[in-house]
Write an enzyme that holds these catalytic residues in place. Sequence first.
Site, PDB file in Angstrom:
ATOM      1  N   GLY A 148     -17.068 -10.239  -1.470  1.00 13.73           N
ATOM      2  CA  GLY A 148     -17.893 -10.085  -2.874  1.00 13.73           C
ATOM      3  C   GLY A 148     -19.018  -9.979  -3.176  1.00 13.73           C
ATOM      4  O   GLY A 148     -20.074  -8.733  -2.363  1.00 13.73           O
ATOM      5  N   CYS A 152     -17.162  -7.055   4.885  1.00 14.20           N
ATOM      6  CA  CYS A 152     -18.270  -7.058   4.334  1.00 14.20           C
ATOM      7  C   CYS A 152     -18.747  -8.592   3.790  1.00 14.20           C
ATOM      8  O   CYS A 152     -19.303  -8.304   4.563  1.00 14.20           O
ATOM      9  CB  CYS A 152     -17.781  -5.714   2.449  1.00 14.20           C
ATOM     10  SG  CYS A 152     -19.085  -5.105   1.889  1.00 14.20           S
ATOM     11  N   TYR A 153     -19.229  -8.256   2.555  1.00 15.03           N
ATOM     12  CA  TYR A 153     -19.702 -10.251   2.560  1.00 15.03           C
ATOM     13  C   TYR A 153     -19.516 -10.470   3.107  1.00 15.03           C
ATOM     14  O   TYR A 153     -20.092 -11.643   3.423  1.00 15.03           O
ATOM     15  CB  TYR A 153     -19.711 -10.600   1.398  1.00 15.03           C
ATOM     16  CG  TYR A 153     -20.069 -11.394   0.604  1.00 15.03           C
ATOM     17  CD1 TYR A 153     -21.664 -11.726   0.265  1.00 15.03           C
ATOM     18  CD2 TYR A 153     -19.789 -12.351   1.475  1.00 15.03           C
ATOM     19  CE1 TYR A 153     -22.889 -12.795   0.109  1.00 15.03           C
ATOM     20  CE2 TYR A 153     -20.486 -14.070   0.261  1.00 15.03           C
ATOM     21  CZ  TYR A 153     -21.441 -13.933   0.127  1.00 15.03           C
ATOM     22  OH  TYR A 153     -22.161 -15.393  -0.300  1.00 15.03           O
ATOM     23  N   HIS A 158     -14.187  -1.140   3.717  1.00 14.34           N
ATOM     24  CA  HIS A 158     -13.396  -1.683   3.733  1.00 14.34           C
ATOM     25  C   HIS A 158     -11.596  -1.330   3.860  1.00 14.34           C
ATOM     26  O   HIS A 158     -10.389  -0.255   3.157  1.00 14.34           O
ATOM     27  CB  HIS A 158     -12.800  -2.168   1.183  1.00 14.34           C
ATOM     28  CG  HIS A 158     -14.212  -2.779   1.071  1.00 14.34           C
ATOM     29  ND1 HIS A 158     -13.757  -4.341   0.852  1.00 14.34           N
ATOM     30  CD2 HIS A 158     -15.136  -2.812   0.673  1.00 14.34           C
ATOM     31  CE1 HIS A 158     -15.474  -4.386   0.344  1.00 14.34           C
ATOM     32  NE2 HIS A 158     -15.752  -3.345  -0.124  1.00 14.34           N
ATOM     33  N   GLU A 211      -8.376  -2.802   3.535  1.00 15.08           N
ATOM     34  CA  GLU A 211      -7.445  -3.287   3.068  1.00 15.08           C
ATOM     35  C   GLU A 211      -7.311  -1.495   1.658  1.00 15.08           C
ATOM     36  O   GLU A 211      -6.180  -1.998   1.270  1.00 15.08           O
ATOM     37  CB  GLU A 211      -8.143  -4.258   2.171  1.00 15.08           C
ATOM     38  CG  GLU A 211      -9.151  -4.224   0.849  1.00 15.08           C
ATOM     39  CD  GLU A 211     -10.345  -4.509   1.427  1.00 15.08           C
ATOM     40  OE1 GLU A 211     -10.412  -3.937   2.351  1.00 15.08           O
ATOM     41  OE2 GLU A 211     -11.359  -5.596   0.873  1.00 15.08           O
ATOM     42  N   GLY A 257      16.817  -9.386 -17.536  1.00 14.05           N
ATOM     43  CA  GLY A 257      17.051  -8.208 -17.329  1.00 14.05           C
ATOM     44  C   GLY A 257      15.792  -8.049 -16.404  1.00 14.05           C
ATOM     45  O   GLY A 257      16.291  -6.747 -15.895  1.00 14.05           O
ATOM     46  N   GLY A 258      14.753  -8.224 -16.665  1.00 15.50           N
ATOM     47  CA  GLY A 258      13.459  -7.888 -15.634  1.00 15.50           C
ATOM     48  C   GLY A 258      13.966  -8.474 -14.316  1.00 15.50           C
ATOM     49  O   GLY A 258      14.317  -8.842 -14.018  1.00 15.50           O
ATOM     50  N   VAL A 259      12.484  -7.365 -13.139  1.00 13.29           N
ATOM     51  CA  VAL A 259      12.730  -7.935 -11.541  1.00 13.29           C
ATOM     52  C   VAL A 259      12.672  -8.962 -11.535  1.00 13.29           C
ATOM     53  O   VAL A 259      13.663  -9.812 -10.942  1.00 13.29           O
ATOM     54  CB  VAL A 259      11.924  -6.964 -11.960  1.00 13.29           C
ATOM     55  CG1 VAL A 259      12.305  -6.499  -9.492  1.00 13.29           C
ATOM     56  CG2 VAL A 259      12.124  -5.667 -11.805  1.00 13.29           C
ATOM     57  N   ASP A 260      11.690  -9.855 -12.065  1.00 12.91           N
ATOM     58  CA  ASP A 260      11.181 -11.045 -11.141  1.00 12.91           C
ATOM     59  C   ASP A 260      12.753 -11.996 -11.626  1.00 12.91           C
ATOM     60  O   ASP A 260      13.213 -12.888 -10.679  1.00 12.91           O
ATOM     61  CB  ASP A 260      10.762 -11.908 -11.581  1.00 12.91           C
ATOM     62  CG  ASP A 260       9.444 -10.465 -11.490  1.00 12.91           C
ATOM     63  OD1 ASP A 260       9.342  -9.250 -10.704  1.00 12.91           O
ATOM     64  OD2 ASP A 260       7.938 -10.841 -12.062  1.00 12.91           O
ATOM     65  N   SER A 261      13.184 -12.104 -12.705  1.00  9.56           N
ATOM     66  CA  SER A 261      13.768 -13.365 -13.091  1.00  9.56           C
ATOM     67  C   SER A 261      15.438 -12.838 -12.317  1.00  9.56           C
ATOM     68  O   SER A 261      16.104 -13.583 -11.971  1.00  9.56           O
ATOM     69  CB  SER A 261      14.321 -13.281 -15.042  1.00  9.56           C
ATOM     70  OG  SER A 261      14.762 -12.116 -15.600  1.00  9.56           O
ATOM     71  N   SER A 262      15.739 -11.480 -12.616  1.00  8.27           N
ATOM     72  CA  SER A 262      16.878 -11.008 -11.530  1.00  8.27           C
ATOM     73  C   SER A 262      17.412 -11.383 -10.405  1.00  8.27           C
ATOM     74  O   SER A 262      18.300 -12.385  -9.965  1.00  8.27           O
ATOM     75  CB  SER A 262      16.769  -9.100 -11.661  1.00  8.27           C
ATOM     76  OG  SER A 262      17.507  -9.021 -13.277  1.00  8.27           O
ATOM     77  N   LYS A 317       4.808  -8.078  -5.751  1.00 10.11           N
ATOM     78  CA  LYS A 317       6.071  -7.773  -6.602  1.00 10.11           C
ATOM     79  C   LYS A 317       6.759  -6.385  -5.841  1.00 10.11           C
ATOM     80  O   LYS A 317       7.909  -6.422  -5.731  1.00 10.11           O
ATOM     81  CB  LYS A 317       5.321  -6.639  -7.450  1.00 10.11           C
ATOM     82  CG  LYS A 317       6.157  -5.778  -8.573  1.00 10.11           C
ATOM     83  CD  LYS A 317       6.967  -6.859  -9.473  1.00 10.11           C
ATOM     84  CE  LYS A 317       7.524  -6.560 -10.485  1.00 10.11           C
ATOM     85  NZ  LYS A 317       7.996  -7.664 -11.499  1.00 10.11           N
TER      86      LYS A 317
END
Length: 515
Positions: A54, A81-82, A166, A168, A221-226, A366
């Site tokens: 943070g 860290c924080y 960090h 990550e 036609g996008g990834v998420d809705s498909s 994603k």
Amino acid sequence: MSEAIIILDFGSQYSQLIARRVREAQVYCELFPWDAPAEKILALNPKGFILSGGPLSVYEPGAPYIPDYVLESGLPILGICYGMQALTHALGGKVAAAVSREYGPALVETNSENPLLPPGSYAVWMSHGDRIESMPAGFEAVGFSANSPIAVMCDAQHKRFGVQFHPEVHHTPRGKEILQRFVVDICGCSPSWTPESIIQQEMERIRRQVGQEPVLVAVSGGVDSSVATALAYRAVGEQLIAVFVDTGMLRQGERQQVETAFRASLGAHLIVVDARETFLNALKGVTDPEQKRRIIGETFIRTFEEQARQVGKPRFLIQGTIYPDVVESSAPDRAKAQRIKTHHNVGGLPSDLSFELVEPLRYLFKDEVRAVGEALGLPTALVWRQPFPGPGLAVRCLGEITAPRLDSLRAADAIFTSELERAGLLDRARSDRIGQAFAVLLPVRSVGVMGDQRTYQEAVALRAITTEDYMTADWARLPYDLLAQIANRIVNEVPGVNRVVFDVTSKPPATIEWE
Ligand code: XMP
């Protein structure tokens, strides 16, 4: 979820990355603001806590602190860290401003046995001003760097750890291993968060929510809705009705791609609406980018509503919301950023459309959505497709949108993409992978000469970028010969275009899209 790691966000820009790394270790985790209600978190059956970095100093007024229930739970804690400083402060140790700020790469040496970092030398990423002056009782220092005598601290008995660096971020190459050791070995989570388990769990969740009722979904036609559609179909089969609106702003072959992917399973339950005329009429004479977005958003909603009515207006609507959207909207401070573009997501409908939302991807990043899509057997081209703005080609067809201009743009874009593909530059295994590449049609005419004839036609700009997260981007260094080949094909094959330029601006200061 039967168990979870809880990540408390103290305001670090890397908090989401922690969650992604934990998920990569196939352990379920959720990210919450540090002061989220205890009941909400304890209901998830936490197995351990990770406290993020943070921007503040623990002694500053109003600085975030570790809530009591975390310490009282007796569960393992990893402070980053924080998070490490807050842990020190809470348990009676002392934090002080470091003599020199440490920002960037550093080397951490660990010299004593501990469950988090086996002895060795670790390249890490540091980003801190404060450091630990004296540790709380029960802790020992097990790692140091040139600027941090206490770069890693550990209370093995209570399973509490702090790291000044960090783990990550990308720049800490063995960071993923450290986080994995914490969540699996120390917290005892089982690495069971796999695409198959996600599918099973989400199918059950969808069935529980909708029962025997019909469910509507807008496929774009996008990834998420498909992926959401494929998952919902697996869960409720014939109860699902999918609506795909052809706005006329789609890329070449996109409508067929969606039909190919879903017709076999959904049959007549896939409704394809040809709304090209409606959208063109609504956009007549409009050149302002934000107005284009607004009109497309509204026209889409009206078109979709009409379809919903025709199928008896089901109560439930599947929406492809993904985890970063959920996290962003619950972190108020981050939402203050200035609005550069209104991101109307066609397919993402406003809540006032009075559906009860079903969000099977709500907890997924994603890359997890893609892994689920692959496990569901969706075509690779669909699962790995580049991001495409909701308003589609409308924001790539600068100036007024007309059917012939859209056709030219589509043709130029298809040439660009197919040449990149042929050159292997869209191969997703490449480290210099192109994140997005597309053509833009400019409302600028210039003089040319073709077969002894003067031409006075429009220009196409080619945009190709490399990026980690689409927040910043660099222009891709495409080979000159390839650019020459693409330009040559475009001016020869695309009507109305006699000039091609290549965009060499990064983001910032430019954006990825031109509008
Ligand atoms: P910019 O142009 O803001 O784009 O650098 C960042 C990413 O967002 C996509 N983008 C949009 N996506 N609706 C969307 O759903 C929009 O209006 C929109 N505008 C830009 C863009 O393609 C890039 O991936």
